[in-house]
Design an enzyme around this catalytic site. Structure first.
Site, mmCIF file in Angstrom:
data_model
loop_
_atom_site.group_PDB
_atom_site.id
_atom_site.type_symbol
_atom_site.label_atom_id
_atom_site.label_comp_id
_atom_site.label_asym_id
_atom_site.label_seq_id
_atom_site.Cartn_x
_atom_site.Cartn_y
_atom_site.Cartn_z
ATOM 1 N N LYS A 1 -0.296 16.793 -0.948
ATOM 2 C CA LYS A 1 1.058 16.842 -1.507
ATOM 3 C C LYS A 1 1.046 16.626 -3.016
ATOM 4 C CE LYS A 1 3.361 15.120 2.661
ATOM 5 N NZ LYS A 1 4.044 13.962 3.254
ATOM 6 N N ARG B 1 9.679 11.315 13.673
ATOM 7 C CA ARG B 1 10.975 11.991 13.637
ATOM 8 C C ARG B 1 11.158 12.912 14.833
ATOM 9 N NH1 ARG B 1 9.777 13.780 7.605
ATOM 10 N NH2 ARG B 1 7.855 14.100 8.742
ATOM 11 N N SER C 1 10.899 13.396 2.520
ATOM 12 C CA SER C 1 10.923 13.343 1.055
ATOM 13 C C SER C 1 10.808 14.750 0.483
ATOM 14 C CB SER C 1 9.756 12.498 0.539
ATOM 15 O OG SER C 1 9.816 11.202 1.056
ATOM 16 N N HIS D 1 12.697 6.064 5.623
ATOM 17 C CA HIS D 1 11.643 5.075 5.351
ATOM 18 C C HIS D 1 12.215 3.661 5.409
ATOM 19 C CE1 HIS D 1 9.544 8.415 2.903
ATOM 20 N NE2 HIS D 1 8.753 8.155 3.920
HETATM 21 O O1 PNS Z 1 3.967 9.942 3.892
HETATM 22 P P1 PNS Z 1 2.794 10.765 4.332
HETATM 23 O O2 PNS Z 1 2.379 11.724 3.235
HETATM 24 O O3 PNS Z 1 3.034 11.473 5.643
HETATM 25 O O4 PNS Z 1 1.599 9.730 4.574
HETATM 26 C C1 PNS Z 1 0.320 10.166 5.002
HETATM 27 C C2 PNS Z 1 -0.716 9.054 4.665
HETATM 28 C C3 PNS Z 1 -0.734 8.821 3.162
HETATM 29 C C4 PNS Z 1 -0.312 7.782 5.376
HETATM 30 C C5 PNS Z 1 -2.102 9.549 5.175
HETATM 31 O O5 PNS Z 1 -2.431 10.737 4.531
HETATM 32 C C6 PNS Z 1 -3.181 8.502 4.943
HETATM 33 O O6 PNS Z 1 -3.310 7.567 5.723
HETATM 34 N N1 PNS Z 1 -3.962 8.632 3.837
HETATM 35 C C7 PNS Z 1 -4.977 7.682 3.449
HETATM 36 C C8 PNS Z 1 -6.379 8.282 3.564
HETATM 37 C C9 PNS Z 1 -6.891 8.163 4.978
HETATM 38 O O7 PNS Z 1 -7.057 7.073 5.514
HETATM 39 N N2 PNS Z 1 -7.160 9.325 5.580
HETATM 40 C C10 PNS Z 1 -7.649 9.420 6.939
HETATM 41 C C11 PNS Z 1 -6.493 9.438 7.937
HETATM 42 S S1 PNS Z 1 -7.069 9.456 9.597
#
Ligand code: PNS
Length: 158
Positions: A41, A90, A127, A17
């Site tokens: 999660k 990744r 993570s 990150h």
């Molecule tokens: O670190 P992560 O868990 O891979 O991050 C994923 C995250 C939190 C960026 C993604 O789940 C997200 O954007 N959540 C916010 C809600 C949202 O906008 N959902 C629609 C995505 S198209």
């Protein structure tokens, strides 16, 4: 002002990150790091703790701001006048889901997603894996910024 967001769960933030934040910080005038809730999660650290860790590890980056958000990422972007979402990639296994989210976000609001390849030493890093390894006593010190590693060890010993 060219503004980007680096969204994520950051539970906890890893070297991977931090690498993406550092590189994004060199490309944009301002980078907002948004701690978002990923409903799929289970969290180890509270959102405020994740923000504190992010503040500590990005203190050397003058144009990085730490924030949190509950809701759609595109609404965050709209509210903060953000033109780009920056995501670290990744491996090809990340690509399917990231592409789907990028296309959904683009279609919902016009905001663009830029994929940044992780540096090879971080390409296996997540993570979730770090937490799993540390839970069973594995050494993850080299995978996390020092303040994050200290907090993780403390949390898992509680
Ligand atoms: O670190 P992560 O868990 O891979 O991050 C994923 C995250 C939190 C960026 C993604 O789940 C997200 O954007 N959540 C916010 C809600 C949202 O906008 N959902 C629609 C995505 S198209």
């Amino acid at each position: 002002m060219r503004r980007a967001v680096c969204p994520g769960s950051y539970d906890p933030p890893t070297n991977g990150h931090l690498d993406i934040l550092e590189r994004a910080s060199g490309l944009f005038d301002e980078v907002c790091v948004a701690v978002l809730i990923n409903k799929s999660k289970q969290g180890l650290f509270a959102v405020e703790e994740r923000m504190e860790m992010l503040r500590e590890i990005s203190a050397h980056l003058g144009n990085v701001r730490i924030d949190s958000w509950h809701g759609l990422l595109v609404d965050y972007c709209r509210q903060h006048d953000i033109q780009a979402i920056v995501k670290g990639l990744r491996a090809i296994s990340d690509f399917d889901y990231e592409l789907q989210m990028a296309q959904m976000n683009q279609q919902l609001s016009g905001v663009e997603t830029l994929f940044m390849p992780t540096k090879p030493p971080n390409s296996f890093l997540s993570s979730s894996l770090v937490k799993e390894v540390a839970t069973y006593g594995g050494d993850v010190a080299h995978l996390l910024p020092e303040p994050v590693h200290k907090r993780l060890v403390r949390r898992l010993s509680q």
